[in-house]
Structure formats: structure tokens, C-alpha cells
Design a protein around this motif. Structure first.
Motif, PDB file in Angstrom:
ATOM      1  N   ASP A 295     -17.157  59.294  81.632  1.00  0.00           N
ATOM      2  CA  ASP A 295     -17.161  58.292  80.300  1.00  0.00           C
ATOM      3  C   ASP A 295     -16.051  59.036  79.442  1.00  0.00           C
ATOM      4  O   ASP A 295     -15.153  58.031  78.605  1.00  0.00           O
ATOM      5  CB  ASP A 295     -18.224  57.403  79.926  1.00  0.00           C
ATOM      6  N   ALA A 296     -16.171  59.972  79.289  1.00  0.00           N
ATOM      7  CA  ALA A 296     -15.515  60.668  78.127  1.00  0.00           C
ATOM      8  C   ALA A 296     -15.458  62.208  78.419  1.00  0.00           C
ATOM      9  O   ALA A 296     -16.311  63.067  79.160  1.00  0.00           O
ATOM     10  CB  ALA A 296     -16.331  60.154  76.429  1.00  0.00           C
ATOM     11  N   VAL A 297     -14.542  62.316  77.683  1.00  0.00           N
ATOM     12  CA  VAL A 297     -14.512  64.096  77.339  1.00  0.00           C
ATOM     13  C   VAL A 297     -14.648  64.384  76.247  1.00  0.00           C
ATOM     14  O   VAL A 297     -14.796  64.199  74.786  1.00  0.00           O
ATOM     15  CB  VAL A 297     -13.036  64.273  78.463  1.00  0.00           C
ATOM     16  N   ASP A 298     -15.703  65.548  76.516  1.00  0.00           N
ATOM     17  CA  ASP A 298     -16.382  66.522  74.920  1.00  0.00           C
ATOM     18  C   ASP A 298     -15.696  67.509  74.957  1.00  0.00           C
ATOM     19  O   ASP A 298     -15.300  68.528  76.054  1.00  0.00           O
ATOM     20  CB  ASP A 298     -17.296  66.474  75.186  1.00  0.00           C
ATOM     21  N   ALA A 299     -14.878  68.058  73.387  1.00  0.00           N
ATOM     22  CA  ALA A 299     -14.968  69.913  73.570  1.00  0.00           C
ATOM     23  C   ALA A 299     -15.556  69.899  72.189  1.00  0.00           C
ATOM     24  O   ALA A 299     -15.810  69.819  71.084  1.00  0.00           O
ATOM     25  CB  ALA A 299     -13.207  69.330  72.639  1.00  0.00           C
ATOM     26  N   ALA A 300     -16.811  71.150  72.607  1.00  0.00           N
ATOM     27  CA  ALA A 300     -16.873  71.798  71.362  1.00  0.00           C
ATOM     28  C   ALA A 300     -16.338  73.153  70.842  1.00  0.00           C
ATOM     29  O   ALA A 300     -16.228  74.279  71.555  1.00  0.00           O
ATOM     30  CB  ALA A 300     -18.508  72.115  71.505  1.00  0.00           C
ATOM     31  N   ALA A 301     -16.965  72.946  69.755  1.00  0.00           N
ATOM     32  CA  ALA A 301     -15.749  74.502  69.228  1.00  0.00           C
ATOM     33  C   ALA A 301     -16.721  75.474  68.826  1.00  0.00           C
ATOM     34  O   ALA A 301     -17.933  75.413  68.058  1.00  0.00           O
ATOM     35  CB  ALA A 301     -14.898  74.190  68.394  1.00  0.00           C
ATOM     36  N   ALA A 302     -17.017  77.000  69.256  1.00  0.00           N
ATOM     37  CA  ALA A 302     -18.186  77.978  68.085  1.00  0.00           C
ATOM     38  C   ALA A 302     -17.347  78.920  67.860  1.00  0.00           C
ATOM     39  O   ALA A 302     -16.649  79.443  68.629  1.00  0.00           O
ATOM     40  CB  ALA A 302     -18.783  78.092  69.329  1.00  0.00           C
ATOM     41  N   ASP A 303     -17.484  79.629  67.063  1.00  0.00           N
ATOM     42  CA  ASP A 303     -18.059  80.947  67.120  1.00  0.00           C
ATOM     43  C   ASP A 303     -18.828  82.434  67.403  1.00  0.00           C
ATOM     44  O   ASP A 303     -19.893  81.872  67.076  1.00  0.00           O
ATOM     45  CB  ASP A 303     -17.469  82.065  66.406  1.00  0.00           C
ATOM     46  N   LEU A 304     -18.263  83.339  68.428  1.00  0.00           N
ATOM     47  CA  LEU A 304     -19.032  84.307  69.896  1.00  0.00           C
ATOM     48  C   LEU A 304     -19.559  85.708  69.759  1.00  0.00           C
ATOM     49  O   LEU A 304     -17.501  85.840  68.966  1.00  0.00           O
ATOM     50  CB  LEU A 304     -18.976  83.482  70.942  1.00  0.00           C
ATOM     51  N   GLU A 305     -19.766  85.846  69.064  1.00  0.00           N
ATOM     52  CA  GLU A 305     -19.680  87.575  68.552  1.00  0.00           C
ATOM     53  C   GLU A 305     -21.174  88.209  69.795  1.00  0.00           C
ATOM     54  O   GLU A 305     -22.490  87.761  69.006  1.00  0.00           O
ATOM     55  CB  GLU A 305     -20.300  87.603  67.176  1.00  0.00           C
ATOM     56  N   ARG A 306     -21.232  89.120  70.031  1.00  0.00           N
ATOM     57  CA  ARG A 306     -21.441  89.677  70.801  1.00  0.00           C
ATOM     58  C   ARG A 306     -22.040  91.021  70.165  1.00  0.00           C
ATOM     59  O   ARG A 306     -21.873  91.555  69.510  1.00  0.00           O
ATOM     60  CB  ARG A 306     -21.836  90.663  72.671  1.00  0.00           C
ATOM     61  N   GLY A 307     -24.082  90.885  70.137  1.00  0.00           N
ATOM     62  CA  GLY A 307     -24.730  92.069  69.413  1.00  0.00           C
ATOM     63  C   GLY A 307     -24.005  93.655  70.025  1.00  0.00           C
ATOM     64  O   GLY A 307     -24.276  93.476  71.343  1.00  0.00           O
ATOM     65  N   ALA A 308     -23.442  94.784  69.781  1.00  0.00           N
ATOM     66  CA  ALA A 308     -23.373  95.653  70.156  1.00  0.00           C
ATOM     67  C   ALA A 308     -24.844  96.600  70.885  1.00  0.00           C
ATOM     68  O   ALA A 308     -24.908  97.345  72.222  1.00  0.00           O
ATOM     69  CB  ALA A 308     -22.553  97.061  69.470  1.00  0.00           C
ATOM     70  N   GLU A 309     -25.595  96.205  70.223  1.00  0.00           N
ATOM     71  CA  GLU A 309     -26.855  96.982  70.969  1.00  0.00           C
ATOM     72  C   GLU A 309     -28.140  96.021  71.438  1.00  0.00           C
ATOM     73  O   GLU A 309     -28.615  96.545  72.119  1.00  0.00           O
ATOM     74  CB  GLU A 309     -26.855  98.149  70.028  1.00  0.00           C
ATOM     75  N   ASP A 310     -28.232  95.097  70.822  1.00  0.00           N
ATOM     76  CA  ASP A 310     -29.136  94.219  70.739  1.00  0.00           C
ATOM     77  C   ASP A 310     -29.845  92.859  71.739  1.00  0.00           C
ATOM     78  O   ASP A 310     -30.300  92.508  71.979  1.00  0.00           O
ATOM     79  CB  ASP A 310     -29.387  93.129  69.756  1.00  0.00           C
ATOM     80  N   GLY A 311     -28.407  93.052  72.990  1.00  0.00           N
ATOM     81  CA  GLY A 311     -28.333  92.057  73.482  1.00  0.00           C
ATOM     82  C   GLY A 311     -28.436  90.601  73.183  1.00  0.00           C
ATOM     83  O   GLY A 311     -28.687  90.111  74.148  1.00  0.00           O
TER      84      GLY A 311
ATOM     85  N   GLY B  17     -18.348  72.249  66.090  1.00  0.00           N
ATOM     86  CA  GLY B  17     -18.714  70.944  65.601  1.00  0.00           C
ATOM     87  C   GLY B  17     -17.994  70.236  67.504  1.00  0.00           C
ATOM     88  O   GLY B  17     -17.742  70.952  68.137  1.00  0.00           O
ATOM     89  N   MET B  18     -17.727  69.074  67.398  1.00  0.00           N
ATOM     90  CA  MET B  18     -17.247  68.571  68.762  1.00  0.00           C
ATOM     91  C   MET B  18     -16.424  67.457  68.621  1.00  0.00           C
ATOM     92  O   MET B  18     -16.680  66.799  67.563  1.00  0.00           O
ATOM     93  CB  MET B  18     -18.475  68.344  69.496  1.00  0.00           C
ATOM     94  N   VAL B  19     -15.419  67.082  69.067  1.00  0.00           N
ATOM     95  CA  VAL B  19     -15.116  66.057  69.352  1.00  0.00           C
ATOM     96  C   VAL B  19     -14.544  65.466  70.486  1.00  0.00           C
ATOM     97  O   VAL B  19     -14.778  65.865  71.629  1.00  0.00           O
ATOM     98  CB  VAL B  19     -13.680  65.736  68.748  1.00  0.00           C
ATOM     99  N   SER B  20     -14.865  63.601  70.854  1.00  0.00           N
ATOM    100  CA  SER B  20     -14.357  63.034  72.041  1.00  0.00           C
ATOM    101  C   SER B  20     -13.837  62.061  72.113  1.00  0.00           C
ATOM    102  O   SER B  20     -13.339  61.860  71.540  1.00  0.00           O
ATOM    103  CB  SER B  20     -16.028  63.118  72.389  1.00  0.00           C
ATOM    104  N   GLU B  21     -13.142  61.986  73.437  1.00  0.00           N
ATOM    105  CA  GLU B  21     -12.949  61.059  73.309  1.00  0.00           C
ATOM    106  C   GLU B  21     -12.904  60.908  75.575  1.00  0.00           C
ATOM    107  O   GLU B  21     -12.501  61.537  75.980  1.00  0.00           O
ATOM    108  CB  GLU B  21     -11.250  61.746  73.580  1.00  0.00           C
ATOM    109  N   PRO B  22     -12.737  58.773  75.156  1.00  0.00           N
ATOM    110  CA  PRO B  22     -12.862  58.129  76.285  1.00  0.00           C
ATOM    111  C   PRO B  22     -11.170  58.843  77.358  1.00  0.00           C
ATOM    112  O   PRO B  22     -10.817  59.045  76.591  1.00  0.00           O
ATOM    113  CB  PRO B  22     -13.042  56.681  76.019  1.00  0.00           C
ATOM    114  N   TYR B  23     -11.464  58.896  78.676  1.00  0.00           N
ATOM    115  CA  TYR B  23     -10.650  58.772  79.820  1.00  0.00           C
ATOM    116  C   TYR B  23      -9.406  57.708  79.238  1.00  0.00           C
ATOM    117  O   TYR B  23     -10.354  56.383  79.191  1.00  0.00           O
ATOM    118  CB  TYR B  23     -10.745  59.050  81.279  1.00  0.00           C
ATOM    119  N   PRO B  24      -8.456  57.584  78.929  1.00  0.00           N
ATOM    120  CA  PRO B  24      -7.389  56.587  78.759  1.00  0.00           C
ATOM    121  C   PRO B  24      -7.994  55.227  80.277  1.00  0.00           C
ATOM    122  O   PRO B  24      -8.667  55.865  81.357  1.00  0.00           O
ATOM    123  CB  PRO B  24      -6.523  56.652  79.158  1.00  0.00           C
TER     124      PRO B  24
END
Length: 400
Positions: free
Chosen positions: A13-29, A37-44
Motif C-alpha cells: 500500500d505504501a513505501v516507508d522510509a525510516a532514518a536512524a543514527d547507528l553506532e556500534r560499541g567497540a567492546e560491549d557487543g 523519524g519516518m516518512v511514507s508515501e503511497p505508490y502512484p
């Protein structure tokens, strides 16, 4: 790293786009995610109509597949560009695109292939960012089901919770991830989520309505016990042991018409109520033997109060919660999940859990399409993260 995840599910019914900052801890797994946030648009409308006309059990042509691959890719590209502009201030570094599943080749419990359309070159060209796409085929090539890939993110979120936590996504197809106490995790498709409900509403309204808005039809109807029993007893899929996956190749309007044959007149609201109960019952039948104590729900099904009420009835003492209690909004969870999978792929880390998909082992998923700048891969990341924490987004809760 700032990543945009793109997703369109089996309801298309739609395409969703979610944006995130991702950071991996060096030692803690631990992988840390800050949702932006997210934006969404229905298909044409013409794309959605062409997609609906091409999906199984309909026949199609390679020419139409080519057109759809291009038009879907362009729709994903337009939304990725918008998400970068509105959510990332133009600083996105990677885009992860699930694409649109059009066929999942499953026979007798085994998956032989899977096809997602949405050419990533259009996304890379418009956004200038590198794009990871085509996540599912590598798992299938390794003997897995290719789904549910979100199970890896579910496990990262559920680990450490008391009892037997489970995650449930209700899209066109419903899938669960369960972390039994002291046992191996499981993930599989339970059966139709919204697929048969949506198919019935489209047929009953001659295409004027695509779904049961607010669960109004289901709430006004009564379950036809004879039809419910037929739907449950005549479908072999429910008796296949996990891991198992399915799709609209099985659960479509023609499937429903065949099961209705010989039943006589049925009120529209009773039909929709019965199909809604079928979804709730098959989810509960899948979770009950695993003794799930809490279920975190996401996907379009959470917007159907009648379905959620039936699900609570069927699950009994298990607490039913929204995935937002784990930090990811119910309507955006899958898009965020593919942002995580894209991040893992770029860093050379596996994106599947073999115990959940049935693959021969952990695999780095997807293919990489370079953006407009020279492609520089990160240094090898070493051990894969085992947990995902969700931090507070800037300015409060993200939309979705």
C-alpha cells in the motif's frame, strides 16, 4: 552512521522510509540506534494497479516485470531523497532497500527462490548514497527461508527480557519471533495477516476499498464457525513445522473464493469477522505451544482494533503490547530493521539468524550499489552485535 531503511510489505500500500543514527560499541557487543523519524508515501495509483495485476496467481510478462522494477525503484528513490532531506538534513550515508516482494517460491516447506523488485540504481543515482539491497536471496541460497529476516533485530531487542518474549508483525502475512526460556529462538510466518481480510474487502467493495478501516466490518459481524473450521482444517501450511514462510502466492482472492464454494449466502461483515478471527487464531495457535508470556506487535494490523481485540482473546494471559515499548514505532519497525540490516551488511556482518531462517549458517546479506562518491568500505567490524538498544530521538518520539 546515518542510515535510511526503505520498506514496502506484502500489502503493497505504501513505501516507508525510516532514518536512524547507528553506532556500534567497540567492546560491549551492543548496537545503538537513535531513531530520526519516518516518512511514507503511497505508490502512484498506476504503479499500485500494475503491481496488483501482476502478482500471483495472475500471469504477467517480462516486459511488465521490467516496467515494475523500474517504477518501484523510482518510487523508492523519490522517498529516499525526501527522507534524506527531511530527516537527515542531507547527511545520509547509506540506504538499505528491502524492495517489493513479488514472488516467494516456497514448495513443501522449502524455499527455492525469492524475488524483490525496485532497481537500486535509481536510488543510488537520485540520492548519491550507496545502497544495500537484495537481502533475502543469500539466506535462501544458504538453504534458508529468506524470512523473516527481521527476526535478527527482534532477537537483539528481546534478549534479556523475562519469561518468553515474542515479536509479532502483522502485514499482509503475519510472522513471529520467539525467544524461549533456555531454548533456541524460533521465527516463522504464521499465515495470513491482513492478506485475506484485504482481499475480501476489495472484492466486496468492487475495488473501492482496500482494507477494513478501523476494523469496522469485523466489529459489526459474527464469526461463521463453519467457514473458520474449513479455513483452518483444509490448509496444510499451518501444520508445517518451523521455520516456514509463505506469501500471497498462497493467500489471495482466488484462494478465498475456493474456500467459500458451497457455503451459501454470507453477510459481508460476517465474512470479514471470520477472516479476522482466522488471523488471530493462527497467530495464537503458533504462539501457544511456545508459552509466550508477552507479545510485541507491529505492522499495519495494529491499526485494526477488532483484530487486536481478537488477538488478546486468543492469546489469553500473554500480555499484548506495541513494539513502541521496545523503542520502535509499530508502523516503522520494519523500515528501521532494514536500516540495521544494511548497516550490518556494509560492515561485513551477518544479517540472518540461522536458527530462525533455517540457513546453513550466518551470512552477510545483500548486494551493494555505489553512490556518487568513491566507495570506501568500513574496516572489518569483528564480532557481530548481540543486542540492540534504542536511544531517545532528538526532540522526542519520531513519527511512525
Amino acid at each position: 552512521m546515518r542510515v535510511i531503511g526503505l520498506m514496502s510489505g506484502t500489502s503493497y500500500d505504501a513505501v516507508d522510509a525510516a532514518a536512524a543514527d547507528l553506532e556500534r560499541g567497540a567492546e560491549d557487543g551492543v548496537l545503538r540506534l537513535v531513531p530520526l523519524g519516518m516518512v511514507s508515501e503511497p505508490y502512484p495509483a498506476d504503479v499500485r494497479e500494475a503491481l496488483a495485476a501482476a502478482l500471483p496467481p495472475a500471469t504477467t510478462t517480462l516486459a511488465e516485470v521490467c516496467r515494475l522494477d523500474t517504477r518501484i525503484g523510482q518510487a523508492f528513490a523519490a522517498l529516499a531523497s525526501r527522507a534524506d532531506r527531511e530527516l537527515c538534513a542531507g547527511r545520509a550515508e547509506l540506504i538499505a532497500s528491502h524492495g517489493q516482494t513479488v514472488y516467494h517460491w516456497a514448495e513443501e516447506g522449502r524455499v527455492h527462490g525469492t524475488l524483490q523488485l525496485g532497481e537500486p540504481a535509481w536510488i543510488a543515482e537520485r540520492s548519491g548514497c550507496p545502497v544495500v539491497s537484495g537481502f533475502r536471496p543469500r539466506d535462501v541460497a544458504a538453504g534458508g527461508q529468506g524470512a523473516p529476516l527481521v527476526s535478527l533485530i527482534d532477537l537483539m531487542l528481546l534478549r534479556g527480557r523475562p519469561g518468553v518474549p515474542a515479536a509479532l508483525n502483522i502485514g499482509g502475512i503475519a510472522n513471529v519471533t520467539v525467544l524461549p526460556a533456555g531454548g533456541d529462538p524460533l521465527a516463522f510466518d504464521t499465515g495470513p495477516g491482513n492478506a485475506l481480510i484485504d482481499a475480501a474487502v476489495r472484492e466486496l467493495s468492487s475495488g473501492k476499498r482496500a482494507y477494513d478501516a478501523e476494523g469496522a466490518l469485523a466489529a459489526a459481524g459474527r464469526v461463521h464457525e463453519g467457514l473458520l473450521e474449513r479455513l483452518l482444517s483444509e490448509e496444510p501450511y499451518y501444520r508445517i513445522p518451523p521455520p516456514r514462510t509463505t506469501g500471497k502466492e498462497l493467500f489471495h482472492a482466488g484462494y478465498l473464493r475456493a474456500r467459500l464454494a458451497g457455503l451459501g449466502e454470507l453477510r459481508p461483515q460476517d465474512l470479514v469477522a471470520t477472516l479476522t478471527r482466522l488471523t488471530a487464531r493462527t497467530v495464537a495457535d503458533a504462539l501457544r505451544p511456545l508459552a509466550a508470556t508477552e507479545v510485541f506487535v507491529s505492522g499495519g494490523g495494529v491499526r485494526n482494533p477488532a483484530l487486536m481485540a481478537m488477538l488478546r482473546e486468543e492469546l489469553g494471559s500473554a500480555a499484548v503490547r506495541g513494539s513502541q515499548e521496545l523503542g520502535l514505532p509499530a508502523g516503522a519497525k520494519e523500515a528501521y530493521a532494514f536500516a540495521v540490516l544494511g548497516y550490518l551488511s556494509l560492515h561485513g556482518l551477518p544479517g540472518n539468524d540461522p536458527g530462525c531462517t533455517g540457513a546453513a549458517g550466518p551470512r552477510v546479506l545483500g548486494s551493494l550499489t555505489p553512490g556518487s562518491r568513491p566507495l570506501r568500505l568500513p574496516a572489518p567490524a569483528g564480532r557481530a552485535p548481540h543486542a540492540l538498544t534504542v536511544g531517545a530521538p532528538p526532540g522526542g518520539t519520531p513519527p511512525g
